[in-house]
Design an enzyme around this catalytic site. Structure first.
Site, PDB file in Angstrom:
ATOM      1  CE  LYS A  19       7.735   3.243  12.523  1.00 58.10           C
ATOM      2  NZ  LYS A  19       6.628   2.243  13.141  1.00 58.10           N
ATOM      3  NE  ARG A  93       1.950   5.732  15.662  1.00 54.21           N
ATOM      4  CZ  ARG A  93       1.464   4.970  14.672  1.00 54.21           C
ATOM      5  NH1 ARG A  93       0.101   5.201  14.411  1.00 54.21           N
ATOM      6  NH2 ARG A  93       2.047   4.026  14.071  1.00 54.21           N
ATOM      7  NE  ARG A 127       3.450   0.153   3.148  1.00 54.91           N
ATOM      8  CZ  ARG A 127       2.995   0.979   4.374  1.00 54.91           C
ATOM      9  NH1 ARG A 127       4.241   0.842   5.415  1.00 54.91           N
ATOM     10  NH2 ARG A 127       2.146   1.362   4.874  1.00 54.91           N
ATOM     11  NE  ARG A 160      -1.728   0.249   4.937  1.00 54.05           N
ATOM     12  CZ  ARG A 160      -1.358   0.596   6.104  1.00 54.05           C
ATOM     13  NH1 ARG A 160      -0.708  -0.266   6.832  1.00 54.05           N
ATOM     14  NH2 ARG A 160      -1.057   2.060   6.472  1.00 54.05           N
ATOM     15  NE  ARG A 171      -0.900   6.122   5.873  1.00 48.32           N
ATOM     16  CZ  ARG A 171      -0.154   5.238   5.528  1.00 48.32           C
ATOM     17  NH1 ARG A 171      -0.011   4.979   4.252  1.00 48.32           N
ATOM     18  NH2 ARG A 171       0.512   4.425   6.508  1.00 48.32           N
TER      19      ARG A 171
END
Length: 223
Positions: A19, A93, A127, A160, A171
């Site tokens: 995104k 959301r 990532r 992370r 998630r």
């Protein structure tokens, strides 16, 4: 590219769907203002605003931010843009947030990135994030110029803790449960456009072509 008409878009997709990369390309190609809920949250927390302190308390306790708090925060920044065209990332959301947005602005299109969860799990292991700014890199398809270093500041990148496979699965499930009703909400309004695939560089040309088709037919009406 300078838009002759006001254009307002929302981009949706699970964490790790590309995104951020697609948003950056939309902004660069079509000249939209980028409104990122993540950036707004970080800025308010850093500035210790009233809402920022409330948000930090919620986050520290592992709680979701209340819909009314999120709406107040995001819609304040949208109103400040006046009649500018924008791309909204990370909001809404929930249905309540979507309805609050509708009360303020008309959304021309909702771009939904549909990437298989197994692809995302693999992708997130590659990532890396520049924590202070929120800039995200991926060593597979969007690498930093220097491995392990942020392009803008030269500061070190981090992985992370919530990018571990188990946490990612949780998630993704939470995202699916929370946002599927929002996708259906926009689908029923006829503004949802879904782009499916496993590679951002292959999804992007379809998003770009769609927006080139969409822009000439925009209404002159400003919400």
């Amino acid at each position: 590219m300078v838009l002759q008409r006001v254009f307002r878009a929302v981009i949706m997709g699970p964490p790790g769907s590309g995104k951020g990369t697609v948003s950056g390309r939309i902004i660069k190609t079509f000249g939209l203002k980028h409104i990122s809920s993540g950036d707004i949250l970080r800025n308010n927390i850093r500035a210790k605003t009233e809402l920022g302190l409330l948000m930090k308390a919620c986050i520290d306790q592992g709680q979701l931010l209340p819909d009314d708090v999120m709406a107040r925060l995001i819609l304040h920044d949208l109103r400040a843009l006046g009649n500018d065209s924008w791309l909204l990332d990370g909001f809404p959301r929930t249905i309540l947030q979507a309805e609050a947005l509708d009360d303020t602005s008309s959304v021309d299109t909702v771009i939904n990135l549909n990437v298989p969860f197994e692809t995302i799990k693999k992708r997130l292991s590659s990532r890396w994030t520049h924590t202070p700014s929120g800039r995200v890199y991926n060593t597979d398809f969007n690498p930093p110029k220097v491995l392990g270093v942020d392009d803008v500041t030269g500061e070190p990148l981090e992985q992370r803790d919530d990018d571990t496979p188990h946490t990612v699965s949780r998630r993704l499930k939470a995202y699916e449960n929370q946002t599927e009703p929002v996708l259906e909400y926009y689908r029923s309004k006829g503004v949802l456009e879904t782009f499916s695939g496993t590679e951002t560089n292959k999804i992007w040309p379809h998003v770009e072509a769609y927006l080139h088709r969409k822009l000439p037919t925009l209404s002159q009406k400003v919400a």
